[in-house]
Design a protein around this motif. Sequence first.
Motif, PDB file in Angstrom:
ATOM      1  N   GLY A   1      -8.116  16.330  -9.793  1.00 15.65           N
ATOM      2  CA  GLY A   1      -8.322  17.356  -8.780  1.00 15.65           C
ATOM      3  C   GLY A   1      -8.446  16.752  -7.389  1.00 15.65           C
ATOM      4  N   ASP A   2      -8.789  17.600  -6.415  1.00 16.53           N
ATOM      5  CA  ASP A   2      -8.894  17.188  -5.018  1.00 16.53           C
ATOM      6  C   ASP A   2     -10.281  17.496  -4.476  1.00 16.53           C
ATOM      7  N   GLY A   3     -10.770  16.602  -3.608  1.00 20.54           N
ATOM      8  CA  GLY A   3     -12.061  16.811  -2.976  1.00 20.54           C
ATOM      9  C   GLY A   3     -13.142  15.943  -3.572  1.00 20.54           C
ATOM     10  N   GLU A   4     -14.369  16.188  -3.150  1.00 21.48           N
ATOM     11  CA  GLU A   4     -15.510  15.415  -3.636  1.00 21.48           C
ATOM     12  C   GLU A   4     -15.847  15.809  -5.071  1.00 21.48           C
TER      13      GLU A   4
ATOM     14  N   ARG B   1      -9.797   9.899 -11.578  1.00 25.81           N
ATOM     15  CA  ARG B   1     -10.007  11.028 -10.676  1.00 25.81           C
ATOM     16  C   ARG B   1      -9.049  12.163 -10.999  1.00 25.81           C
TER      17      ARG B   1
ATOM     18  N   GLY C   1     -12.641  20.449  -7.661  1.00 27.12           N
ATOM     19  CA  GLY C   1     -11.750  21.585  -7.461  1.00 27.12           C
ATOM     20  C   GLY C   1     -11.196  22.101  -8.770  1.00 27.12           C
ATOM     21  N   GLU C   2      -9.921  22.466  -8.744  1.00 25.64           N
ATOM     22  CA  GLU C   2      -9.243  22.901  -9.959  1.00 25.64           C
ATOM     23  C   GLU C   2      -8.608  21.687 -10.618  1.00 25.64           C
ATOM     24  N   TRP C   3      -8.918  21.468 -11.872  1.00 27.39           N
ATOM     25  CA  TRP C   3      -8.395  20.300 -12.571  1.00 27.39           C
ATOM     26  C   TRP C   3      -8.279  20.589 -14.054  1.00 27.39           C
TER      27      TRP C   3
END
Length: 310
Positions: free
Chosen positions: A104-107, A102, A25-27
């Motif tokens: 951001g969010d998601g795969e 890790r 995602g956004e990171w």
Amino acid sequence: MDVLSEVLAVSGVRGSAGARIAAAGEWGIEWVRDRDAVVYAVAAGIAWLTVEGDAPRLLTAGDVVVLATGAAHSLSSAPDIVIHSCDVAAAEEARRRGDLLRLGDGEAQTQVLGASYSHDPAGSTPVFTLLPPVVHFRAQQLDTTLADVVRILGAELARPGLATHLVLDRLVDVLLVEVLRTWLASAPDASASWWGVLRDPLLMRAVTRIHEDPGHPWTTEVLAREVATSKQTLMRRFRAFAGTTPGAYLTRWRMDLAAHRLRDSNDTLEQIAASVGYTSVYAFSRAFSRERSLPPGRYRTESRASEQPA
């Protein structure tokens, strides 16, 4: 004699592996300026690298980038994303455990491998500061060996096992050598510096003789005869490729060796002076003081004090 290996050893270059960054995602994450050199390899996806004083650059899968002087920088999913400071404790724990860091969010779609390289202040050859501040290799520029090193490093970080720390230490050392080989092969017209020694066969032969016997009473004439050339040619090639003279190179190398022995051994000044080609402690002390801005005895005291744990 392998000149590059010996210079890296005397310069005390030490590599340590970082975590494998997994981002989705956004990171974005940023690091302040560090004295160590930093290497990133993008194993999958894309990342934007923004280095202090430089425009953002896109890194894609297979790219390797070197921040030779440890400049402040950020990695992110886009060049205008909100950036957060690096959680050093979390990054170290991820490296120690072989876990992912890790973001951001998601795969996760982006995976980045990191390593850092420090050097011993006793060595005067600034291996990394002689490189451009940012060296970026596109995936298509990498030879098979460097690409394989990146792949194996990522696998070891992802699945730690017995002696993982030993494996990682060896891998990041190999990564550095392969990066330097790639840079030397791709930048043949770089400005004169120590790296020029590795570019010119005549200089390599001359420097190899110096490294093989640093205590020999070398003069430019004697060294030129050793490599079957004239004094004038040898001096001209040193200036053109290395930006120095044979005598200056010899003195700096001798003082690097002497600095290590002053700090790490109990040898007398007489013994150290003789080992690096000086017939008197006085002459050695003058040469050392010119190069290091400290007399040998004071250097020994202060360098040992700096090595003591706080």
